[in-house]
Design a protein around this motif. Structure first.
Motif, PDB file in Angstrom:
ATOM      1  N   UNK A 126       0.666  -1.169   0.066  1.00 26.83           N
ATOM      2  CA  UNK A 126       0.134   0.083   0.007  1.00 26.83           C
ATOM      3  C   UNK A 126       0.966   1.275   0.007  1.00 26.83           C
ATOM      4  N   UNK A 127       0.717   1.978  -0.946  1.00 30.56           N
ATOM      5  CA  UNK A 127       1.369   3.587  -1.130  1.00 30.56           C
ATOM      6  C   UNK A 127       0.543   4.396  -0.837  1.00 30.56           C
ATOM      7  N   UNK A 128       0.660   5.162   0.193  1.00 35.61           N
ATOM      8  CA  UNK A 128      -0.386   6.428   0.662  1.00 35.61           C
ATOM      9  C   UNK A 128       0.453   7.632   1.140  1.00 35.61           C
ATOM     10  N   UNK A 129      -0.186   8.647   1.286  1.00 33.35           N
ATOM     11  CA  UNK A 129       0.199   9.867   1.779  1.00 33.35           C
ATOM     12  C   UNK A 129      -0.699  10.179   3.093  1.00 33.35           C
ATOM     13  N   UNK A 130      -0.158  11.635   3.570  1.00 24.58           N
ATOM     14  CA  UNK A 130      -0.648  11.969   4.775  1.00 24.58           C
ATOM     15  C   UNK A 130      -2.327  11.979   4.548  1.00 24.58           C
ATOM     16  N   UNK A 131      -2.655  12.573   3.436  1.00 26.44           N
ATOM     17  CA  UNK A 131      -3.983  12.487   3.283  1.00 26.44           C
ATOM     18  C   UNK A 131      -4.957  11.201   3.210  1.00 26.44           C
ATOM     19  N   UNK A 132      -4.142  10.308   2.422  1.00 29.61           N
ATOM     20  CA  UNK A 132      -5.109   8.886   2.155  1.00 29.61           C
ATOM     21  C   UNK A 132      -4.831   8.090   3.365  1.00 29.61           C
ATOM     22  N   UNK A 133      -3.903   8.006   4.146  1.00 34.83           N
ATOM     23  CA  UNK A 133      -3.928   7.558   5.427  1.00 34.83           C
ATOM     24  C   UNK A 133      -4.769   8.119   6.352  1.00 34.83           C
ATOM     25  N   UNK A 181       3.278  -1.153   3.944  1.00 37.84           N
ATOM     26  CA  UNK A 181       2.603  -0.112   4.075  1.00 37.84           C
ATOM     27  C   UNK A 181       3.690   1.031   3.812  1.00 37.84           C
ATOM     28  N   UNK A 182       3.583   1.905   2.934  1.00 38.60           N
ATOM     29  CA  UNK A 182       4.554   3.032   2.679  1.00 38.60           C
ATOM     30  C   UNK A 182       3.798   4.355   2.660  1.00 38.60           C
ATOM     31  N   UNK A 183       4.820   5.326   3.054  1.00 34.84           N
ATOM     32  CA  UNK A 183       4.153   6.722   3.122  1.00 34.84           C
ATOM     33  C   UNK A 183       5.024   7.526   2.481  1.00 34.84           C
ATOM     34  N   UNK A 184       4.796   8.531   1.676  1.00 33.23           N
ATOM     35  CA  UNK A 184       5.391   9.325   0.973  1.00 33.23           C
ATOM     36  C   UNK A 184       4.839  10.688   1.272  1.00 33.23           C
ATOM     37  N   UNK A 185       5.944  11.756   1.592  1.00 37.47           N
ATOM     38  CA  UNK A 185       5.536  13.188   1.540  1.00 37.47           C
ATOM     39  C   UNK A 185       5.269  13.267   3.255  1.00 37.47           C
ATOM     40  N   UNK A 186       4.389  14.276   3.512  1.00 38.76           N
ATOM     41  CA  UNK A 186       4.271  14.545   5.052  1.00 38.76           C
ATOM     42  C   UNK A 186       3.998  13.405   5.988  1.00 38.76           C
ATOM     43  N   UNK A 187       4.441  13.550   7.216  1.00 40.24           N
ATOM     44  CA  UNK A 187       4.270  12.436   8.033  1.00 40.24           C
ATOM     45  C   UNK A 187       2.994  12.639   8.718  1.00 40.24           C
ATOM     46  N   UNK A 188       2.399  11.366   9.192  1.00 36.46           N
ATOM     47  CA  UNK A 188       1.308  11.234   9.872  1.00 36.46           C
ATOM     48  C   UNK A 188       1.501  11.848  11.253  1.00 36.46           C
TER      49      UNK A 188
END
Length: 376
Positions: A259-266, A324-331
């Motif tokens: 799963x590739x997500x961003x601050x917004x999607x997570x 689970x991958x996060x790109x961009x701004x941290x959660x």
């Protein structure tokens, strides 16, 4: 295993088709059913598109402007443009209409893939006269000046058509307006994408057995870096939801391992989970809070996992997720802790877009390698 010798994305596709030709490479949900395509079928489709685009006049250094939500046609048309030594120029399909119009006018694109009727009309509103304008939506358009993707892809592929992509040339260019309305772009070369994909595959131990969901818009560098390029190298299966509106249901049905997500999607998944949780203070909520913080004792954790945590992962479509991958701004810390308690803590990967202001966005600019001075 991926081949170290592939120096560009189309070459990686060719290698996968030769190595794993009959394996399912891509699935797209349409009308509630998953439609499958093998690596061999993808290769033939990309070669057919490249042959049709070449006949329309596409040459090395040209750009194919793509205005579409996530769907296989946008991906395969990008690979066809790259096959011919060009660049896939991506516009954000969710950006305001006026921003899209401004960028279309600036680009003066000769080749455009538009998703459907709305996007075709936007190209027309921009007073653009592309040499080739084709659409992805299979429902058809009653417009003699527009070709369908299906018709273009159905052309007999020219197996002798050489791959003209060069590793140092841009594979993708991304375009936007800054806060002052200034046009900006960033480019990612084939070598850069493949290098970062190798790093991801090795660190996350990705294999051909992964199931990935392509739910983010293509007009984002993180998707190219950490999903599309790794897919071509590792040879796993890439899945497209029916639409952005159905992506949560499709994720639950699919159960992706990657799963590739961003601050917004997570953040959206975190909010969805909070809506599904029992009310604070209730007995079930106290049990859940206990399970979320339980780490000592096999019996206690097993009880919390099977009774509460596993069902919650199923609801979010993360039941099988191991990468689970996060790109961009941290959660936010509370959201990161929540996913960590579920056993799917997002791991951060860098996305540092190099946006550059441009006086013009003509397609020839996107053909210049990263780090080279662009012509005035």
């Amino acid at each position: 295993m991926h081949e170290e010798s592939a120096s560009n994305l189309p070459a990686s596709l060719l290698a996968r088709a030769r190595q794993r030709g009959g394996d399912v490479a891509l699935r797209h949900k349409r009308l509630g059913l998953w439609q499958e395509r093998t690596w061999e079928q993808l290769l033939a489709e990309v070669q057919g598109l490249a042959s049709g685009m070449r006949e329309a006049g596409f040459v090395v250094g040209d750009s194919l402007v793509i205005l579409s939500r996530p769907r296989p046609e946008a991906l395969l048309a990008s690979l066809a443009a790259q096959w011919l030594g060009g660049t896939a120029a991506l516009l954000d399909p969710l950006a305001p209409a006026e921003e899209q119009l401004t960028l279309l006018r600036e680009l003066e694109a000769g080749f455009v893939l538009a998703e459907g009727q709305e996007e075709v009309e936007r190209v027309r509103q921009a007073d653009s006269l592309p040499r080739l304008l084709f659409y992805a939506d299979g429902r058809g358009l009653a417009d003699a000046g527009v070709q369908s993707y299906a018709r273009l892809a159905a052309q007999q592929p020219d197996s002798a058509l050489s791959i003209l992509a060069q590793g140092e040339r841009p594979a993708f260019s991304f375009h936007r307006l800054d806060g002052e309305g200034q046009a900006q772009q960033q480019c990612l070369s084939h070598i850069e994408l493949l290098g970062e994909a190798h790093g991801l595959i090795e660190q996350e131990r990705l294999t051909a057995a992964e199931e990935a969901l392509a739910a983010r818009t293509f007009a984002a560098s993180g998707q190219a870096r950490y999903l599309l390029a790794p897919w071509l190298l590792a040879g796993f299966r890439l899945n497209f939801p029916e639409s952005l509106a159905t992506r949560d249901n499709d994720r639950r049905e699919l159960g992706p391992t990657l799963v590739l997500g961003t601050h917004e999607s997570y953040g959206r998944l975190y909010a969805l989970a909070q809506q599904r949780l029992p009310l604070p203070g209730s007995l079930l909520r106290r049990w859940l809070d206990w399970a979320l913080t339980a780490r000592e004792g096999v019996l206690r954790y097993s009880f919390g996992y099977w009774l509460l945590l596993r069902p919650l992962r199923d609801v979010l479509g993360l039941s099988r997720t191991r990468v689970p991958l996060l790109v961009g701004e941290a959660l936010p810390s509370e959201a990161q802790a929540f996913f960590a308690a579920l056993g799917v803590a997002p791991r951060a990967w860098p996305e540092t877009p190099r946006w550059q202001a441009t006086r013009t966005l003509r397609p020839s600019i996107a053909a210049w390698p990263q780090g080279h001075e662009q012509p005035a």
